[in-house]
Design a protein around this motif. Structure first.
Motif, PDB file in Angstrom:
ATOM      1  N   UNK A  13      52.963  37.708  49.770  1.00  4.49           N
ATOM      2  CA  UNK A  13      52.916  37.807  50.892  1.00  4.49           C
ATOM      3  C   UNK A  13      52.451  39.206  51.185  1.00  4.49           C
ATOM      4  N   UNK A  14      53.098  40.312  50.901  1.00  2.73           N
ATOM      5  CA  UNK A  14      52.659  41.731  50.903  1.00  2.73           C
ATOM      6  C   UNK A  14      51.234  41.977  50.533  1.00  2.73           C
ATOM      7  N   UNK A  15      50.815  41.182  49.584  1.00  3.80           N
ATOM      8  CA  UNK A  15      49.285  41.383  49.011  1.00  3.80           C
ATOM      9  C   UNK A  15      48.342  40.701  49.979  1.00  3.80           C
ATOM     10  N   UNK A  16      48.736  39.660  50.348  1.00  3.00           N
ATOM     11  CA  UNK A  16      47.654  38.946  50.857  1.00  3.00           C
ATOM     12  C   UNK A  16      47.566  38.838  52.644  1.00  3.00           C
ATOM     13  N   UNK A  17      48.424  39.448  53.236  1.00  2.00           N
ATOM     14  CA  UNK A  17      48.371  39.423  54.715  1.00  2.00           C
ATOM     15  C   UNK A  17      47.440  40.295  55.160  1.00  2.00           C
ATOM     16  N   UNK A  18      47.331  41.348  54.533  1.00  2.00           N
ATOM     17  CA  UNK A  18      46.304  42.441  55.003  1.00  2.00           C
ATOM     18  C   UNK A  18      44.783  41.619  55.336  1.00  2.00           C
ATOM     19  N   UNK A  19      44.116  42.237  56.353  1.00  2.00           N
ATOM     20  CA  UNK A  19      42.794  41.768  56.891  1.00  2.00           C
ATOM     21  C   UNK A  19      41.899  41.988  55.712  1.00  2.00           C
ATOM     22  N   UNK A  44      44.265  28.457  48.338  1.00  3.05           N
ATOM     23  CA  UNK A  44      45.928  28.385  47.608  1.00  3.05           C
ATOM     24  C   UNK A  44      45.836  28.055  45.801  1.00  3.05           C
ATOM     25  N   UNK A  45      44.781  27.011  45.644  1.00  2.00           N
ATOM     26  CA  UNK A  45      44.668  26.687  44.238  1.00  2.00           C
ATOM     27  C   UNK A  45      44.250  27.877  43.537  1.00  2.00           C
ATOM     28  N   UNK A  46      43.146  28.815  44.038  1.00  2.00           N
ATOM     29  CA  UNK A  46      42.673  29.872  43.452  1.00  2.00           C
ATOM     30  C   UNK A  46      43.793  30.906  43.273  1.00  2.00           C
ATOM     31  N   UNK A  47      44.804  31.220  44.015  1.00  2.00           N
ATOM     32  CA  UNK A  47      46.043  32.065  43.872  1.00  2.00           C
ATOM     33  C   UNK A  47      46.696  31.428  42.705  1.00  2.00           C
ATOM     34  N   UNK A  48      47.133  30.118  42.862  1.00  2.00           N
ATOM     35  CA  UNK A  48      47.745  29.715  41.751  1.00  2.00           C
ATOM     36  C   UNK A  48      47.076  29.690  40.369  1.00  2.00           C
ATOM     37  N   UNK A  49      46.028  29.586  40.254  1.00  2.00           N
ATOM     38  CA  UNK A  49      45.392  29.777  39.015  1.00  2.00           C
ATOM     39  C   UNK A  49      45.295  31.079  38.438  1.00  2.00           C
ATOM     40  N   UNK A  50      45.086  32.419  39.533  1.00  2.50           N
ATOM     41  CA  UNK A  50      45.205  33.597  39.207  1.00  2.50           C
ATOM     42  C   UNK A  50      46.643  33.957  38.745  1.00  2.50           C
ATOM     43  N   UNK A  51      47.618  33.768  39.755  1.00  2.92           N
ATOM     44  CA  UNK A  51      49.235  34.155  39.336  1.00  2.92           C
ATOM     45  C   UNK A  51      49.565  33.548  38.132  1.00  2.92           C
ATOM     46  N   UNK A  52      49.557  32.233  37.823  1.00  2.00           N
ATOM     47  CA  UNK A  52      49.919  31.733  36.480  1.00  2.00           C
ATOM     48  C   UNK A  52      49.176  32.202  35.428  1.00  2.00           C
ATOM     49  N   UNK A  53      47.768  32.812  35.376  1.00  4.60           N
ATOM     50  CA  UNK A  53      47.047  33.262  34.474  1.00  4.60           C
ATOM     51  C   UNK A  53      47.697  34.704  34.066  1.00  4.60           C
ATOM     52  N   UNK A 121      35.837  39.245  44.012  1.00  3.73           N
ATOM     53  CA  UNK A 121      36.646  40.292  44.601  1.00  3.73           C
ATOM     54  C   UNK A 121      37.721  40.967  43.457  1.00  3.73           C
ATOM     55  N   UNK A 122      37.161  42.100  42.664  1.00  2.00           N
ATOM     56  CA  UNK A 122      37.994  42.455  41.601  1.00  2.00           C
ATOM     57  C   UNK A 122      39.338  42.938  41.911  1.00  2.00           C
ATOM     58  N   UNK A 123      39.375  43.008  43.173  1.00  2.00           N
ATOM     59  CA  UNK A 123      40.911  43.366  43.576  1.00  2.00           C
ATOM     60  C   UNK A 123      42.033  42.209  43.342  1.00  2.00           C
ATOM     61  N   UNK A 124      41.325  41.082  43.550  1.00  2.00           N
ATOM     62  CA  UNK A 124      42.099  39.737  43.142  1.00  2.00           C
ATOM     63  C   UNK A 124      42.730  39.793  41.951  1.00  2.00           C
ATOM     64  N   UNK A 125      41.808  40.191  41.071  1.00  2.00           N
ATOM     65  CA  UNK A 125      42.349  40.290  39.552  1.00  2.00           C
ATOM     66  C   UNK A 125      43.367  41.454  39.442  1.00  2.00           C
ATOM     67  N   UNK A 126      43.070  42.692  39.960  1.00  2.00           N
ATOM     68  CA  UNK A 126      44.151  43.454  39.847  1.00  2.00           C
ATOM     69  C   UNK A 126      45.512  43.325  40.497  1.00  2.00           C
ATOM     70  N   UNK A 127      45.385  42.798  41.817  1.00  2.00           N
ATOM     71  CA  UNK A 127      46.634  42.516  42.570  1.00  2.00           C
ATOM     72  C   UNK A 127      47.153  41.141  42.069  1.00  2.00           C
TER      73      UNK A 127
END
Length: 198
Positions: A13-19, A44-53, A121-127
């Protein structure tokens, strides 16, 4: 298990709430009441895949290939700059900003834009992959942390997409769309510049 679930929820939540670009897109689709379900589901599914990866061990692999991240950074910056120009063009003609007059976007166009905003978004991979993957392995229940992170993602995108529909009466006036599109253009442009100079 519950502490790990809560930690994952709060960390995500802390990572995704920012605009950001993705949130601005979800907000706009929600206000337009257009393809909200697939947009919320894809985010949501995108985050699921990335988090579990990340939890499964992709984090070190991503961190070890800066060339791939660099390519993603430039592609993402170009795409965000394009979206900024499109939003700026919309804002320049407030009389044409009535969504009904503009016509609905196709489901395919919305899905492609949503996927691009999620994965270019490369930040999505880092975050999401590196940071959340690393944080998960500091918990006693690694997969519970991941489940908490995905729950946070689903909660946030659902609240943003479906909650934005309540703003539709405010956006019955073209001036409100003009302000929103100017803000979206500024956010996209700023994020594009950030990606280039980072």
């Amino acid at each position: 298990m519950i502490p790990s679930l809560a930690a994952g929820f709060l960390a995500c939540l802390g990572l995704i709430v920012a605009i950001g670009a993705q949130n601005a897109f979800v907000l706009r689709q929600g206000i337009r009441r257009e393809h909200v379900v697939p947009v919320v589901a894809l985010c949501t599914v995108g985050d699921l895949l990335l988090v579990f990866a990340g939890i499964a061990g992709l984090g070190p692999l991503v961190a070890a290939h800066p060339t791939a991240l660099s390519l993603t950074r430039w592609l993402g910056a170009a795409f965000l700059a394009y979206l900024a120009v499109v939003a700026l063009r919309r804002a320049r003609h407030p009389a044409r900003l009535d969504p009904a007059a503009e016509g609905p976007a196709s489901r395919r166009a919305v899905v492609v834009t949503c996927l691009a905003l999620t994965f270019l978004n490369p930040h999505v991979y880092l975050d999401t992959v590196v940071l959340l993957g690393s944080l998960a392995h500091q918990q006693s229940a690694v997969w519970a942390f991941g489940a908490g992170a995905v729950l946070a993602s689903a909660t946030w995108f659902s609240a943003l997409g479906f909650g934005a529909t309540r703003l539709a009466p405010l956006f019955a006036r073209p001036r409100a769309w003009q302000v929103l599109d100017l803000v979206v253009a500024l956010v996209m442009a700023a994020l594009a510049v950030t990606l280039v100079v980072a």
